[in-house]
Design a protein around this motif. Structure first.
Motif, short mmCIF file in Angstrom:
data_model
loop_
_atom_site.label_atom_id
_atom_site.label_comp_id
_atom_site.label_asym_id
_atom_site.label_seq_id
_atom_site.Cartn_x
_atom_site.Cartn_y
_atom_site.Cartn_z
N LEU A 25 57.97 42.34 28.22
CA LEU A 25 57.50 42.17 29.59
C LEU A 25 55.98 42.09 29.64
O LEU A 25 55.41 41.28 30.37
CB LEU A 25 57.97 43.35 30.45
CG LEU A 25 59.40 43.27 30.95
CD1 LEU A 25 59.76 44.55 31.68
CD2 LEU A 25 59.59 42.09 31.86
N VAL A 26 55.35 42.96 28.83
CA VAL A 26 53.89 43.00 28.86
C VAL A 26 53.30 41.69 28.38
O VAL A 26 52.35 41.16 28.94
CB VAL A 26 53.37 44.16 27.98
CG1 VAL A 26 51.89 44.02 27.72
CG2 VAL A 26 53.63 45.48 28.66
N CYS A 29 54.82 38.21 30.77
CA CYS A 29 54.59 37.99 32.19
C CYS A 29 53.25 37.34 32.45
O CYS A 29 52.23 37.86 32.05
CB CYS A 29 54.64 39.32 32.93
SG CYS A 29 56.30 39.87 33.20
N PRO A 30 53.20 36.25 33.13
CA PRO A 30 51.91 35.60 33.36
C PRO A 30 51.14 36.34 34.45
O PRO A 30 51.70 36.84 35.39
CB PRO A 30 52.31 34.20 33.84
CG PRO A 30 53.64 34.38 34.44
CD PRO A 30 54.32 35.51 33.75
N LEU A 31 49.85 36.35 34.24
CA LEU A 31 48.98 37.03 35.20
C LEU A 31 48.43 36.02 36.17
O LEU A 31 47.82 35.05 35.77
CB LEU A 31 47.79 37.67 34.47
CG LEU A 31 48.07 38.96 33.73
CD1 LEU A 31 46.84 39.35 32.97
CD2 LEU A 31 48.41 40.06 34.71
N ALA A 33 46.19 36.42 39.35
CA ALA A 33 45.56 37.20 40.39
C ALA A 33 44.90 36.28 41.40
O ALA A 33 44.58 35.15 41.10
CB ALA A 33 44.51 38.12 39.78
N GLU A 34 44.68 36.82 42.59
CA GLU A 34 43.93 36.05 43.56
C GLU A 34 42.46 36.27 43.32
O GLU A 34 42.03 37.39 43.08
CB GLU A 34 44.28 36.53 44.97
CG GLU A 34 45.58 35.97 45.43
CD GLU A 34 46.00 36.63 46.73
OE1 GLU A 34 47.19 36.60 47.01
OE2 GLU A 34 45.15 37.19 47.43
N ALA A 35 41.68 35.23 43.40
CA ALA A 35 40.27 35.34 43.09
C ALA A 35 39.50 35.79 44.32
O ALA A 35 39.93 35.57 45.43
CB ALA A 35 39.74 34.00 42.61
N VAL A 180 35.86 31.94 35.89
CA VAL A 180 36.85 31.24 35.06
C VAL A 180 37.05 29.85 35.62
O VAL A 180 37.25 29.69 36.83
CB VAL A 180 38.20 32.00 35.10
CG1 VAL A 180 39.20 31.33 34.20
CG2 VAL A 180 38.01 33.43 34.68
N TYR A 506 36.25 36.15 39.90
CA TYR A 506 37.06 37.36 40.06
C TYR A 506 36.17 38.58 40.07
O TYR A 506 35.26 38.70 39.26
CB TYR A 506 38.05 37.52 38.90
CG TYR A 506 39.10 36.44 38.81
CD1 TYR A 506 39.03 35.47 37.82
CD2 TYR A 506 40.16 36.42 39.69
CE1 TYR A 506 39.99 34.51 37.72
CE2 TYR A 506 41.13 35.45 39.59
CZ TYR A 506 41.04 34.50 38.62
OH TYR A 506 41.99 33.54 38.52
N VAL A 508 35.38 42.15 39.03
CA VAL A 508 35.85 43.01 37.94
C VAL A 508 35.00 44.27 37.91
O VAL A 508 33.85 44.28 38.35
CB VAL A 508 35.77 42.32 36.57
CG1 VAL A 508 36.84 41.29 36.43
CG2 VAL A 508 34.41 41.73 36.34
N TRP B 122 52.55 46.35 39.50
CA TRP B 122 52.72 45.58 38.28
C TRP B 122 52.04 44.23 38.39
O TRP B 122 51.33 43.79 37.51
CB TRP B 122 54.22 45.41 38.00
CG TRP B 122 54.53 44.55 36.83
CD1 TRP B 122 55.04 43.29 36.85
CD2 TRP B 122 54.34 44.87 35.47
NE1 TRP B 122 55.19 42.83 35.57
CE2 TRP B 122 54.76 43.78 34.71
CE3 TRP B 122 53.84 45.99 34.80
CZ2 TRP B 122 54.72 43.75 33.32
CZ3 TRP B 122 53.80 45.96 33.42
CH2 TRP B 122 54.23 44.86 32.70
N ILE B 128 43.04 40.26 36.71
CA ILE B 128 41.63 40.38 36.37
C ILE B 128 40.86 40.97 37.55
O ILE B 128 39.94 41.74 37.40
CB ILE B 128 41.02 38.99 36.06
CG1 ILE B 128 41.84 38.28 35.01
CG2 ILE B 128 39.61 39.15 35.57
CD1 ILE B 128 41.34 36.91 34.73
N GLU B 129 41.31 40.61 38.75
CA GLU B 129 40.56 41.01 39.93
C GLU B 129 40.81 42.47 40.24
O GLU B 129 41.94 42.95 40.17
CB GLU B 129 41.03 40.14 41.10
CG GLU B 129 40.52 40.56 42.43
CD GLU B 129 39.46 39.64 42.96
OE1 GLU B 129 39.00 38.80 42.19
OE2 GLU B 129 39.10 39.77 44.11
N PHE B 130 39.77 43.19 40.58
CA PHE B 130 39.89 44.61 40.89
C PHE B 130 39.88 44.80 42.40
O PHE B 130 39.12 44.20 43.11
CB PHE B 130 38.72 45.37 40.27
CG PHE B 130 38.71 46.81 40.66
CD1 PHE B 130 37.93 47.25 41.71
CD2 PHE B 130 39.53 47.70 40.01
CE1 PHE B 130 37.94 48.57 42.09
CE2 PHE B 130 39.54 49.03 40.39
CZ PHE B 130 38.75 49.47 41.43
#
Lengths: 553, 225
Positions: A25-26, A29-31, A33-35, A180, A506, A508, B122, B128-130
Motif C-alpha cells: 500500500l505504501v 498508492c499514488p500521491l 496532493a493539492e498544491a 514541481v 507546494y 512544505v 492517509w 507533499i503539501e503541509f
C-alpha cells in the motif's frame, strides 16, 4: 528439528502477510496532493541553428524555492522578479548550479519603468548566448505568486543569521515551498515544417514583364517563445505587406490602373532563424524550377522589417544602387515622398556589405543578394543588432499607429510612382479612395499581437498561417504554401518542445519540524496516559464531594 | 518526511483510544468483540441517518454566505438517532453500568475514527503539501472519544428506572447539549468567525464541561443507592 523449522516458518508467514500488504500500500498508492498554487510557466528558448546550440537545455524541476539573496542556491529553484533581475545575479545562480531560475514578469508590462525594460531587452541575447543546462522559466505575476515570493524571500534572507532557538521557532511557523513542474524532459521536435506563403498580381501587357517582390517574415523571436508577440518586429512588416497587397490588388482590378509590373508578395517563416523560409524558397525557385518569376526579370526585392512607431526610416542595401536601375528609382522616390509629403520623417540609406563569415545574416535582403537579385530592406532600425528585433518586451502598446500608417503611405506612394512611372509628379499619386486604411492596419496589428508567433509554435496547421493564407487569397492570385523541413542528416535548425509547462508550488515544512512534532505528540500521549491511569483519583474526589449530601438524606 | 507526518497524525489520533482501552480494564473482560459489534451498530445507524437526510431534506439554494440556521438545526435533530443506537448497544450488553458505557462508547468512537478520519489522513497527510488541518483532525478525534463516553453515560442514566426526579432535568439538558453540540460549534464559528485552532479549543472546553457534569451526575447516581 523440523517442527521448530516449520514453527518458525509459520510465524514468519503469519507476520509477512500483513507486513507485505502495508508495504504494498505504501509503495503503490499514488500521491496526489493539492498544491498551494498552480501556474503556467514559459521556458526559455532552446534551439540549434546550423549546428550551434542555444538556450536552456533542461526542462524538469522538483526543487525547493529560494530567492536570489539566499546564500545556498545549489539545487534550488531561484525566483527573481523582473525589477530585481540583473545579469550578475543570473550568473551567480548558474555558478552555484541552481536547480532552476524562475523570472517573474508583471502582468502588465507597461507598469514597468522604461529603463528596466530597456535593460532587460539588452540582456536577452546574452541570456540566450550562454548555453546552460539549468532550466529558465518565465511566469506572469499574480497575487498568489507574489505572496509565495515574499514568503520565500523572508525565509531566504533569514537563514544563517539567527540563533538555534530562533531557528527552531522559525521552523514551526515558516512555510517553505517546493516547486514541481509537470511534463517530461525536453526533446527535439522531429519533422517540423516552417510554412511560407506567396501570392502574385500579374501585370498587364503580355510576357516578360519586370517583377517586383515584396517580402516580410511573419514570425517573432524573444527569450521565451510563448511570450514573444513581436508587435514591431515583425508584426508591423506583415501588416504593411498585407495592406499593400490589398491596395495594389484594388488598383490592378481596374484596366486603367493595371500596370506593367508583376507583383510577387512573400510572407516568409523562420525569419528570425536566419531566414530559413526565404533561403529554401529561393533555392526551389531558382534551382529546381524551370520557369519562375524570380528567374526572369526582377526589378527589385523590397523586404519590410520593423516599420513601427518612429520618425526614422532607413533603406538598408548591400550595394549602393546604380543610376538608372529600378532600385535607384525606388530610392529616389522614397526620398522625394519623404521630403515633400512627410517632412517629419527622416529617411536615409544605410550601406552594409554582406559578411558571409558571420553566424547569421543581418537583414532579409542579404539572402536575395547572395543569389544576385537586387534587394533592400526598409526598417526604422538603424542596425540589425538592435535588441528590439529579438525581445519579448515588443508588445502591442496602447499608443496609436500613426508612425506605422505614415510609413505605409510613404511606401505605397513610392511604389506607385515607380510602377506607374509618374516620377515627375510632385503631388500625391494615390487618391483618397486608394489610400491606406488606418483601421485596417490597426486590426491587423491587433490580431497579429494577440498570440505569440514564435517559429516553434506555428506549424503548418496553425490558425495564424491559415488566416494569412485566407487573407492573401482574397486579394492575390496563385496563393501557394511553401514548406521548409530541416535536412535529416545535417539539419539547419532543430527545435525543442516543452516550452510551456504547469508549475505547482507546494507548501512544505522542513524535516526538523516533523521531529519536533513527534516529540510534542509523545509528551502529550505521556501526559494522557498518566491522566487515564489516575482517573480513579478524580472519581474518588467526586465521590467524596457527593457522599456528604447522600448522608444527609 | 511526509510518511512521518502521517505517522504523527495517526499516533495522535489512535493512541489515546488504545490507552483508554487498556487502562479502563476492558481488556480483562474480553470486550473486544463487543466493541466491534458496537462499531457495526454505528455503521448501521449512520447509513440510516444518511438515507433519511437524503430523502427528506432538500439541498438549500440560498446565498453562499448566509448560514441556514433552521435547516442545520433540523439536520442536527436527526442526530437523535445516535442516542437510539447507543441505547440499543447498551441494552444488548449485560453487565455493570460502567462496563456497558465504556464498551458502547469505545466501539462507537473507534468506528467513527476509522470511518471518518483514516482515509483523509492517509490521502492528505502523506502528500507533499503541509496543512495544519490534519493535526487538528487528530485532536478532534481525541475530543470525540471523551464526547462519546459522556454521551453514553447520559443515555444510560436517562434510561434508568431508578433515576431520581430531580435528576431528570439536568440529564435531559445534557442529552440535548450532546446531540446539538455539532450545531452549536458551527454556530459559534459562523457568528464569531473563529479560527480553526480557537474553534478546536472551544470544542474541547465544551466537551470537557459536558463530560464533567455527566460524570458528576453519574457518581451521584451510582453511589446514592
Amino acid at each position: 528439528m523440523f517442527e521448530e523449522a516449520s514453527e518458525v516458518l509459520e510465524n514468519m508467514l503469519k507476520w509477512s502477510v500483513p507486513l507485505s500488504l502495508v508495504l504494498f500500500l505504501v509503495l503503490v498508492c499514488p500521491l496526489r496532493a493539492e498544491a498551494a498554487h498552480e501556474f503556467s510557466v514559459y521556458r526559455m528558448q532552446q534551439y540549434d541553428l546550423q549546428g550551434q546550440t542555444y538556450g536552456s537545455r533542461n526542462a524538469i524541476l522538483n526543487t525547493e524555492a529560494r530567492t536570489v539573496d539566499a546564500e545556498v542556491l545549489s539545487r534550488r529553484c531561484v525566483m527573481v522578479r523582473l525589477a530585481d533581475f540583473s545579469y550578475e545575479k543570473y550568473q551567480k545562480a548558474l555558478r552555484q548550479s541552481a536547480g532552476a531560475v524562475v523570472i517573474i514578469l508583471p502582468q502588465n508590462m507597461s507598469t514597468m519603468p522604461q529603463d528596466i525594460v530597456q535593460q532587460f531587452m539588452e540582456l536577452e541575447p546574452e541570456l540566450l548566448a550562454t548555453e546552460t543546462i539549468v532550466p529558465v522559466y518565465f511566469a506572469l505575476e499574480d497575487e498568489e505568486l507574489l505572496s509565495i515570493y515574499t514568503q520565500t524571500q523572508i525565509s531566504s534572507s533569514s537563514q544563517g543569521s539567527s540563533s538555534a532557538a530562533e531557528v527552531l521557532l522559525h521552523t514551526a511557523t515558516a512555510n517553505g515551498f517546493q516547486m514541481v513542474t509537470s511534463g517530461a524532459q525536453s526533446k527535439a521536435v522531429s519533422d517540423w515544417a516552417i510554412t511560407s506563403l506567396e501570392g502574385r498580381l500579374t501585370g498587364a501587357g503580355g510576357e516578360d514583364l519586370p517583377t517586383i517582390v515584396l517580402v516580410a517574415h511573419y514570425d517573432s523571436f524573444g527569450v521565451a517563445p510563448w511570450l514573444s508577440y513581436g508587435a514591431d518586429s515583425n508584426g508591423s512588416g506583415v501588416a504593411v505587406l498585407l495592406e499593400l497587397a490589398r491596395l495594389f490588388s484594388r488598383l490592378y482590378s481596374y484596366k486603367r490602373t493595371h500596370a506593367g509590373y508583376n507583383l510577387l508578395f512573400f510572407l516568409s517563416g523562420g525569419g528570425k532563424f536566419n531566414y530559413q523560409g526565404t533561403k529554401r524558397w529561393l533555392e526551389d525557385n531558382l534551382d529546381h524550377t524551370d520557369s519562375s518569376l524570380l528567374q526572369d526579370n526582377v526589378a527589385f526585392v523590397l523586404c519590410l522589417d520593423t516599420l513601427g512607431n518612429s520618425d526614422n526610416l532607413h533603406l538598408h542595401v548591400s550595394k549602393p544602387p546604380k543610376e538608372g536601375s529600378p532600385q535607384h528609382a525606388l530610392l529616389r522616390e522614397l526620398e522625394t515622398v519623404a521630403a515633400h509629403q512627410h517632412p517629419d520623417l527622416k529617411f536615409s540609406m544605410v550601406h552594409k556589405k554582406i559578411n558571409l563569415a558571420d553566424d547569421t545574416l543581418a537583414w532579409e535582403h542579404e539572402r536575395f543578394g547572395i543569389r544576385r537579385l537586387p534587394a533592400f530592406t526598409l526598417s526604422h532600425l538603424e542596425s540589425h543588432r538592435s535588441p528590439a528585433r529579438h525581445s519579448i518586451m515588443d508588445m502591442r502598446s496602447v499608443s496609436s499607429l500613426e508612425g506605422l500608417s505614415r510609413n505605409t503611405k510613404v511606401i505605397a506612394e513610392a511604389l506607385a510612382r515607380v510602377i506607374y512611372n509618374l516620377t515627375e509628379k510632385v503631388i500625391a499619386v494615390l487618391r483618397s479612395h486608394q489610400q491606406v486604411q488606418e483601421d485596417q492596419l490597426a486590426s491587423l496589428v491587433d490580431w497579429l499581437t494577440a498570440q505569440p508567433r514564435a517559429a516553434q509554435l506555428l506549424d503548418k496547421d496553425s490558425s495564424i498561417v491559415n488566416t494569412l493564407e485566407y487573407y492573401l487569397s482574397r486579394y492575390l492570385k496563385d496563393v501557394k504554401r511553401h514548406l521548409v523541413r530541416a535536412d535529416k542528416r545535417d539539419p539547419e535548425f532543430v527545435f525543442y518542445d516543452q516550452l510551456k509547462q504547469t508549475m505547482n508550488a507546494y507548501r512544505v515544512k522542513p524535516a526538523i519540524f516533523d521531529l519536533l512534532l513527534a516529540v510534542c505528540i509523545a509528551s502529550y500521549l505521556g501526559v494522557l496516559y498518566l491522566a487515564v491511569q489516575n482517573f480513579g483519583l478524580l472519581y474518588g474526589f467526586l465521590r467524596r464531594v457527593t457522599a456528604p449530601r447522600v448522608k444527609q438524606h | 518526511m511526509t510518511l512521518f507526518h502521517f505517522g504523527n497524525c495517526f499516533s495522535l489520533a489512535y493512541f489515546p483510544y488504545f490507552i483508554t482501552y487498556k487502562c479502563s480494564g476492558l481488556s480483562e473482560y474480553n470486550a473486544f468483540w463487543r466493541c466491534v459489534q458496537a462499531g457495526a451498530t454505528y455503521l448501521f445507524v449512520q447509513l440510516c441517518k444518511m438515507l433519511f437526510l437524503a430523502t427528506f431534506f432538500p439541498t438549500w439554494e440560498g446565498g453562499a454566505g448566509v448560514y441556514d440556521f433552521v435547516g442545520e438545526f433540523m439536520k442536527a435533530t436527526v442526530d437523535l438517532a445516535d442516542l437510539l443506537g447507543l441505547h440499543l448497544v447498551m441494552s444488548r450488553n449485560a453487565g455493570k453500568g460502567e462496563y456497558k458505557i465504556m464498551v458502547a462508547a469505545m466501539g462507537w468512537a473507534t468506528a467513527e475514527l476509522i470511518m471518518s478520519r483514516c482515509i483523509p489522513l492517509w490521502v492528505g497527510a502523506r502528500g507533499i503539501e503541509f496543512d495544519w488541518k490534519y493535526i487538528q483532525m487528530s485532536f478532534d478525534s481525541n475530543i470525540s472519544l471523551v464526547h462519546y463516553i459522556a454521551m453514553a453515560a447520559v443515555v444510560w442514566m436517562f434510561t434508568r428506572y431508578d433515576l431520581p426526579k430531580s435528576f431528570r432535568l439536568p440529564v435531559t439538558i445534557l442529552l440535548g447539549l450532546c446531540v446539538y453540540k455539532g450545531f452549536l460549534m458551527e454556530l459559534f464559528v459562523h457568528v464569531f468567525l473563529l479560527g480553526s485552532w480557537t474553534a478546536l479549543l472551544v470544542k474541547a472546553v465544551l466537551t470537557g464541561a459536558i463530560s464533567l457534569c455527566s460524570l458528576f451526575l453519574f457518581v451521584t447516581l451510582v453511589h446514592s443507592n
